[in-house]
Design a protein around this motif. Structure first.
Motif, PDB file in Angstrom:
ATOM      1  N   UNK A  52      43.040  37.168  63.368  1.00 40.97           N
ATOM      2  CA  UNK A  52      43.704  37.068  62.063  1.00 40.97           C
ATOM      3  C   UNK A  52      43.913  35.605  61.713  1.00 40.97           C
ATOM      4  N   UNK A  53      43.504  35.239  60.485  1.00 38.15           N
ATOM      5  CA  UNK A  53      43.731  33.889  59.976  1.00 38.15           C
ATOM      6  C   UNK A  53      44.869  33.938  58.969  1.00 38.15           C
ATOM      7  N   UNK A  54      45.909  33.166  59.219  1.00 36.04           N
ATOM      8  CA  UNK A  54      47.059  33.140  58.312  1.00 36.04           C
ATOM      9  C   UNK A  54      46.685  32.452  57.004  1.00 36.04           C
ATOM     10  N   UNK A  55      46.942  33.113  55.922  1.00 40.87           N
ATOM     11  CA  UNK A  55      46.616  32.562  54.600  1.00 40.87           C
ATOM     12  C   UNK A  55      47.801  31.731  54.107  1.00 40.87           C
ATOM     13  N   UNK A  56      48.063  30.626  54.820  1.00 35.62           N
ATOM     14  CA  UNK A  56      49.248  29.822  54.507  1.00 35.62           C
ATOM     15  C   UNK A  56      49.201  29.211  53.117  1.00 35.62           C
ATOM     16  N   UNK A  57      48.023  28.838  52.673  1.00 41.17           N
ATOM     17  CA  UNK A  57      47.900  28.110  51.408  1.00 41.17           C
ATOM     18  C   UNK A  57      47.310  28.974  50.291  1.00 41.17           C
ATOM     19  N   UNK A  58      47.125  30.248  50.561  1.00 37.39           N
ATOM     20  CA  UNK A  58      46.609  31.148  49.527  1.00 37.39           C
ATOM     21  C   UNK A  58      45.125  31.028  49.282  1.00 37.39           C
ATOM     22  N   UNK A  59      44.374  30.428  50.206  1.00 34.88           N
ATOM     23  CA  UNK A  59      42.939  30.255  50.014  1.00 34.88           C
ATOM     24  C   UNK A  59      42.176  31.567  49.986  1.00 34.88           C
ATOM     25  N   UNK A  60      42.559  32.476  50.897  1.00 37.01           N
ATOM     26  CA  UNK A  60      41.860  33.765  50.930  1.00 37.01           C
ATOM     27  C   UNK A  60      42.172  34.584  49.683  1.00 37.01           C
ATOM     28  N   UNK A  61      43.401  34.524  49.219  1.00 36.74           N
ATOM     29  CA  UNK A  61      43.729  35.233  47.982  1.00 36.74           C
ATOM     30  C   UNK A  61      42.991  34.622  46.785  1.00 36.74           C
ATOM     31  N   UNK A  62      42.901  33.273  46.759  1.00 41.97           N
ATOM     32  CA  UNK A  62      42.169  32.621  45.668  1.00 41.97           C
ATOM     33  C   UNK A  62      40.692  33.015  45.692  1.00 41.97           C
ATOM     34  N   UNK A  63      40.113  33.108  46.908  1.00 43.72           N
ATOM     35  CA  UNK A  63      38.716  33.527  47.013  1.00 43.72           C
ATOM     36  C   UNK A  63      38.543  34.957  46.534  1.00 43.72           C
ATOM     37  N   UNK A  64      39.520  35.813  46.842  1.00 40.15           N
ATOM     38  CA  UNK A  64      39.464  37.201  46.365  1.00 40.15           C
ATOM     39  C   UNK A  64      39.591  37.255  44.845  1.00 40.15           C
ATOM     40  N   UNK A  65      40.500  36.442  44.289  1.00 42.55           N
ATOM     41  CA  UNK A  65      40.664  36.436  42.834  1.00 42.55           C
ATOM     42  C   UNK A  65      39.415  35.883  42.151  1.00 42.55           C
ATOM     43  N   UNK A  66      38.766  34.905  42.780  1.00 45.36           N
ATOM     44  CA  UNK A  66      37.503  34.394  42.232  1.00 45.36           C
ATOM     45  C   UNK A  66      36.456  35.498  42.200  1.00 45.36           C
ATOM     46  N   UNK A  67      36.369  36.263  43.302  1.00 52.83           N
ATOM     47  CA  UNK A  67      35.417  37.375  43.343  1.00 52.83           C
ATOM     48  C   UNK A  67      35.790  38.449  42.338  1.00 52.83           C
ATOM     49  N   UNK A  68      37.088  38.671  42.135  1.00 56.64           N
ATOM     50  CA  UNK A  68      37.533  39.661  41.154  1.00 56.64           C
ATOM     51  C   UNK A  68      37.128  39.247  39.746  1.00 56.64           C
ATOM     52  N   UNK A  69      37.332  37.970  39.426  1.00 58.21           N
ATOM     53  CA  UNK A  69      36.937  37.480  38.106  1.00 58.21           C
ATOM     54  C   UNK A  69      35.423  37.569  37.912  1.00 58.21           C
ATOM     55  N   UNK A  70      34.671  37.282  38.966  1.00 59.69           N
ATOM     56  CA  UNK A  70      33.212  37.396  38.875  1.00 59.69           C
ATOM     57  C   UNK A  70      32.791  38.842  38.673  1.00 59.69           C
ATOM     58  N   UNK A  71      33.489  39.758  39.364  1.00 59.32           N
ATOM     59  CA  UNK A  71      33.174  41.183  39.196  1.00 59.32           C
ATOM     60  C   UNK A  71      33.511  41.638  37.773  1.00 59.32           C
ATOM     61  N   UNK A  72      34.624  41.154  37.233  1.00 54.23           N
ATOM     62  CA  UNK A  72      34.972  41.484  35.849  1.00 54.23           C
ATOM     63  C   UNK A  72      33.906  40.944  34.888  1.00 54.23           C
ATOM     64  N   UNK A  73      33.431  39.714  35.157  1.00 45.72           N
ATOM     65  CA  UNK A  73      32.389  39.135  34.307  1.00 45.72           C
ATOM     66  C   UNK A  73      31.112  39.965  34.384  1.00 45.72           C
ATOM     67  N   UNK A  74      30.783  40.442  35.587  1.00 44.88           N
ATOM     68  CA  UNK A  74      29.576  41.258  35.744  1.00 44.88           C
ATOM     69  C   UNK A  74      29.701  42.571  34.978  1.00 44.88           C
TER      70      UNK A  74
END
Length: 483
Positions: A143-165
């Motif tokens: 498990x990698x601790x998402x201390x700085x929100x990087x994993x959530x930001x990557x997920x939100x980036x993918x979510x926005x890309x999926x919405x664009x698609x």
């Protein structure tokens, strides 16, 4: 037992980062600025047109041919280009699921049996020539601790890309619909032209008969007869071209609906289509931002790149990973579950980039460049959308005015033709005079058919420029503001 939490690790990580003076992203930012509506739009269209509703989802029904809807549904089901876009949507959603899964702990189990022979070098007794069987059973945790929100930001980036698609799919459907409707309108126009060419050929055939009779009677010379015969031959060639245009339009439709060449032969003649009235929604251009799928998709991609930058920035910070394993190792089968064969380990790790020869900064620069590309694309799409509306409205106005004048010309030509027929029957005009007047009538009707076709095309373009009935659905996440 003392328990370590992510909230206790975060201050430690910050302290390490500050003390080390590690890699940082100072001075790296994007340059693009999102174009505002005030910069891109104009109120001139609203001031000169009556208000209207936005296009409906089935806007093509206003053209007046129910068979058109069946062709569009057939295209939705079979068009290969649309199927390709649907596959991209599925791929984007799969990547979104992957990014979502990366935010959670990973656990796996393993079991195995190893059979081997030891050499003398590997045998601690120094004898060698020994065989062994090793059995293992383990459970691994990471498990990698998402201390700085990087994993959530990557997920939100993918979510926005999926919405664009997904919005791209709606945009592709709109483009496909417009192409089908325009091809259908072209087919209708080709039929009209072929009919008028048949009338013109019939007129010239009568003219040839008349000229031949006059030549045999000595009233006309051979040059006059040859001229009329040449006009008839040209008309026959034009009719062949018009019939070819019908087949080409049918083939274009069969391609758009994703079917083979044989499908073209079963496409019937369209009914008489009617253009939409020139009018614009009262809230144009403000609501155009949510009514044009290409604008919405471009905005989602800006947000995706922005979130991607947030994710990249977190790679400059300390990273904390927790790995653990537990299980059993044994050389004999009956000892696999014995206490002496059991093991476990816990391995928390803190990593901090100190020197990487500019790799992380280069990665962030590339991310900002991608954001600038997305912003420029959004600005271009927004500007083009407003210009497309303006161009379509301008063309519609022009064609409407031309059609009014051309209808008057056709009415005058029709009246002149009827008068010539009456004068011919009364013996006041020759048959040649009547045929020449009929030629003018056919030419005026050709011109009117052309203008009506262009008017319908411009009406279709306006429906597309207004988004074709698309309406942005509520997003699962609020979008950021890009300065």
């Amino acid at each position: 037992m003392y328990r370590i939490t992510r909230f206790m690790l975060a201050p430690l990580a910050v302290s390490i980062m500050l003390a080390a003076g590690c890699v940082n992203y100072a001075g790296i930012d994007h340059q693009g600025k999102l174009l505002s509506l005030d910069q891109a739009s104009s109120n001139s269209l609203k001031d000169t047109l009556p208000p209207a509703n936005w296009p409906r989802a089935d806007w093509w029904t206003s053209l007046g041919d129910p068979r058109l809807g069946a062709l569009i549904e057939e295209a939705y089901a079979s068009n290969p280009d649309l199927q390709e876009v649907q596959a991209r949507v599925a791929k984007a959603n799969a990547f979104l699921d992957l990014r979502d899964a990366e935010r959670f702990p990973q656990m796996d189990a393993s079991a195995g049996v190893t059979r081997g022979r030891l050499s003398r070098f590997e045998d601690y007794s120094g004898e060698g020539h020994k065989y062994f069987t090793a059995r293992n059973l383990a459970v691994n945790f990471n498990y990698t601790f998402d201390l700085w929100g990087g994993q959530r930001a990557a997920w939100e980036s993918a979510l926005n890309s999926a919405m664009a698609a997904e919005v791209d799919l709606q945009s592709s459907k709109l483009i496909l619909t417009v192409n089908v409707v325009k091809a259908y309108n072209q087919l209708a126009y080709a039929w009209q032209v072929s009919e008028l060419n048949r009338r013109d050929l019939a007129r010239l055939s009568k003219l040839v008969e008349l000229s031949d009779s006059r030549y045999n009677s000595g009233l006309d010379n051979l040059s006059q007869l040859k001229q009329v015969q040449s006009l008839k031959a040209r008309s026959e060639s034009t009719l062949i071209g018009a019939l070819d245009d019908i087949e080409v339009a049918r083939l274009q439709l069969s391609v758009l609906v994703g079917k083979g060449v044989d499908r073209a032969q079963s496409i019937e003649r369209p009914a008489s289509l009617q253009a939409s009235v020139v009018a614009l929604p009262a809230q144009l251009p403000a609501q155009l931002l949510g009514r044009r799928p290409d604008i919405v998709a471009a905005r989602w991609r800006v947000e995706a790149e922005n979130k991607n930058i947030d994710a990249v920035k977190t790679t400059f910070y300390p990273n904390i990973n927790l790995a653990a394993a537990a299980g059993s190792h044994a050389l004999s089968g009956d000892a696999l579950f014995a206490g002496v064969s059991k093991f476990w380990n816990v391995a928390p790790t803190i990593s901090l980039p100190i020197f990487d020869a500019g790799r992380l900064r280069s990665d962030l620069k590339a991310g900002n460049a991608e954001l600038d590309v997305s912003i420029a694309h959004y600005n271009q799409v927004l500007t083009s959308a407003l210009h497309e509306v303006a161009i379509s409205v301008t063309q519609l106005r022009s064609f409407e005015q031309q059609i009014v004048v051309q209808r008057d010309a056709c009415a005058i030509a029709q009246s002149s033709y009827e008068l010539s027929q009456s004068r011919y029957k009364a013996g006041e005009d020759t048959f040649l005079d009547a045929l020449n007047i009929e030629q003018q009538l056919i030419q005026d009707e050709m011109r009117l058919a052309f203008l009506n076709s262009k008017h319908i095309d411009s009406s279709i373009s306006l429906m597309a420029a207004l988004g074709g009935g698309f309406q942005e659905r509520e997003a699962p996440l609020a979008k950021n503001t890009i300065n």
